[in-house]
Motif scaffolding. Structure first.
Motif, PDB file in Angstrom:
ATOM      1  N   LEU A  52       0.838  -1.190   0.000  1.00 16.71           N
ATOM      2  CA  LEU A  52       0.000   0.000   0.000  1.00 16.71           C
ATOM      3  C   LEU A  52       0.873   1.240   0.000  1.00 16.71           C
ATOM      4  O   LEU A  52       1.910   1.266   0.664  1.00 16.71           O
ATOM      5  N   VAL A  53       0.458   2.258  -0.740  1.00 21.02           N
ATOM      6  CA  VAL A  53       1.137   3.553  -0.736  1.00 21.02           C
ATOM      7  C   VAL A  53       0.213   4.541  -0.038  1.00 21.02           C
ATOM      8  O   VAL A  53      -0.985   4.582  -0.316  1.00 21.02           O
ATOM      9  N   ALA A  54       0.762   5.326   0.892  1.00 17.28           N
ATOM     10  CA  ALA A  54      -0.023   6.317   1.621  1.00 17.28           C
ATOM     11  C   ALA A  54       0.658   7.673   1.548  1.00 17.28           C
ATOM     12  O   ALA A  54       1.881   7.765   1.469  1.00 17.28           O
ATOM     13  N   ASN A  55      -0.151   8.699   1.598  1.00 18.90           N
ATOM     14  CA  ASN A  55       0.350  10.063   1.564  1.00 18.90           C
ATOM     15  C   ASN A  55       0.744  10.504   2.970  1.00 18.90           C
ATOM     16  O   ASN A  55      -0.029  10.345   3.913  1.00 18.90           O
ATOM     17  N   LYS A  56       1.930  11.063   3.096  1.00 20.32           N
ATOM     18  CA  LYS A  56       2.408  11.530   4.402  1.00 20.32           C
ATOM     19  C   LYS A  56       1.484  12.570   5.022  1.00 20.32           C
ATOM     20  O   LYS A  56       1.358  12.637   6.224  1.00 20.32           O
ATOM     21  N   GLY A  57       0.857  13.375   4.209  1.00 19.96           N
ATOM     22  CA  GLY A  57       0.030  14.459   4.713  1.00 19.96           C
ATOM     23  C   GLY A  57      -1.331  14.035   5.232  1.00 19.96           C
ATOM     24  O   GLY A  57      -2.107  14.874   5.697  1.00 19.96           O
ATOM     25  N   ASP A  58      -1.648  12.755   5.184  1.00 22.01           N
ATOM     26  CA  ASP A  58      -2.971  12.292   5.604  1.00 22.01           C
ATOM     27  C   ASP A  58      -3.159  12.256   7.118  1.00 22.01           C
ATOM     28  O   ASP A  58      -4.277  12.133   7.587  1.00 22.01           O
ATOM     29  N   GLY A  59      -2.086  12.323   7.876  1.00 24.77           N
ATOM     30  CA  GLY A  59      -2.197  12.375   9.330  1.00 24.77           C
ATOM     31  C   GLY A  59      -2.069  11.030  10.021  1.00 24.77           C
ATOM     32  O   GLY A  59      -2.054   9.968   9.396  1.00 24.77           O
ATOM     33  N   ALA A  60      -1.986  11.106  11.339  1.00 27.59           N
ATOM     34  CA  ALA A  60      -1.724   9.932  12.172  1.00 27.59           C
ATOM     35  C   ALA A  60      -2.857   8.911  12.136  1.00 27.59           C
ATOM     36  O   ALA A  60      -2.606   7.706  12.093  1.00 27.59           O
ATOM     37  N   ILE A  61      -4.089   9.366  12.154  1.00 25.40           N
ATOM     38  CA  ILE A  61      -5.219   8.424  12.153  1.00 25.40           C
ATOM     39  C   ILE A  61      -5.224   7.613  10.861  1.00 25.40           C
ATOM     40  O   ILE A  61      -5.391   6.395  10.888  1.00 25.40           O
ATOM     41  N   ALA A  62      -5.006   8.274   9.731  1.00 24.41           N
ATOM     42  CA  ALA A  62      -4.953   7.563   8.447  1.00 24.41           C
ATOM     43  C   ALA A  62      -3.782   6.586   8.419  1.00 24.41           C
ATOM     44  O   ALA A  62      -3.908   5.475   7.903  1.00 24.41           O
ATOM     45  N   LEU A  63      -2.642   6.982   8.995  1.00 18.58           N
ATOM     46  CA  LEU A  63      -1.486   6.087   9.045  1.00 18.58           C
ATOM     47  C   LEU A  63      -1.832   4.822   9.824  1.00 18.58           C
ATOM     48  O   LEU A  63      -1.573   3.705   9.369  1.00 18.58           O
ATOM     49  N   LEU A  64      -2.441   4.981  10.980  1.00 18.22           N
ATOM     50  CA  LEU A  64      -2.821   3.815  11.791  1.00 18.22           C
ATOM     51  C   LEU A  64      -3.849   2.945  11.067  1.00 18.22           C
ATOM     52  O   LEU A  64      -3.770   1.716  11.122  1.00 18.22           O
ATOM     53  N   GLN A  65      -4.791   3.569  10.382  1.00 19.70           N
ATOM     54  CA  GLN A  65      -5.775   2.801   9.611  1.00 19.70           C
ATOM     55  C   GLN A  65      -5.094   2.007   8.499  1.00 19.70           C
ATOM     56  O   GLN A  65      -5.449   0.852   8.235  1.00 19.70           O
ATOM     57  N   ASN A  66      -4.107   2.614   7.847  1.00 25.93           N
ATOM     58  CA  ASN A  66      -3.386   1.924   6.775  1.00 25.93           C
ATOM     59  C   ASN A  66      -2.524   0.790   7.307  1.00 25.93           C
ATOM     60  O   ASN A  66      -2.422  -0.267   6.677  1.00 25.93           O
ATOM     61  N   VAL A  67      -1.913   0.984   8.474  1.00 32.43           N
ATOM     62  CA  VAL A  67      -1.147  -0.106   9.091  1.00 32.43           C
ATOM     63  C   VAL A  67      -2.084  -1.267   9.411  1.00 32.43           C
ATOM     64  O   VAL A  67      -1.776  -2.427   9.116  1.00 32.43           O
ATOM     65  N   ARG A  68      -3.238  -0.968   9.978  1.00 37.15           N
ATOM     66  CA  ARG A  68      -4.218  -2.022  10.282  1.00 37.15           C
ATOM     67  C   ARG A  68      -4.643  -2.731   8.997  1.00 37.15           C
ATOM     68  O   ARG A  68      -4.759  -3.950   8.951  1.00 37.15           O
ATOM     69  N   LYS A  69      -4.841  -1.967   7.932  1.00 40.24           N
ATOM     70  CA  LYS A  69      -5.269  -2.535   6.653  1.00 40.24           C
ATOM     71  C   LYS A  69      -4.242  -3.528   6.113  1.00 40.24           C
ATOM     72  O   LYS A  69      -4.606  -4.621   5.670  1.00 40.24           O
ATOM     73  N   ILE A  70      -2.959  -3.167   6.157  1.00 36.72           N
ATOM     74  CA  ILE A  70      -1.955  -4.102   5.610  1.00 36.72           C
ATOM     75  C   ILE A  70      -1.770  -5.303   6.530  1.00 36.72           C
ATOM     76  O   ILE A  70      -1.504  -6.404   6.056  1.00 36.72           O
TER      77      ILE A  70
END
Length: 78
Positions: A52-70
């Protein structure tokens, strides 16, 4: 130490995240990799290397959601 997933930055000194992902895939082909980037587009070969590729500017909540997703998506592979 066992690792369940990897979070990488794309822009790093020495090796970029795509190069690191390539090495990781040789060592552990099924490890989930989340690649963070401030770039709007990344080379297709880099995108294919990661889960998965995520944008740095999406914030901490989005980062945690993406970690959970992978992590959730890799459950079948472990």
């Amino acid at each position: 130490h066992p690792v369940d997933a990897v979070v990488l930055d794309f822009a790093m000194p020495g090796m970029d995240g795509g190069a690191v992902a390539t090495v990781l895939r040789e060592i552990r082909p099924n490890i989930p990799i989340l690649l963070l980037s401030a770039y709007l587009t990344l080379p297709e070969d880099v995108q294919r290397m990661v889960t998965l590729v995520a944008n740095k500017g999406d914030g901490a909540i989005a980062l945690l959601q993406n970690v959970r997703k992978i992590l959730d998506s890799s459950g079948e592979q472990r």
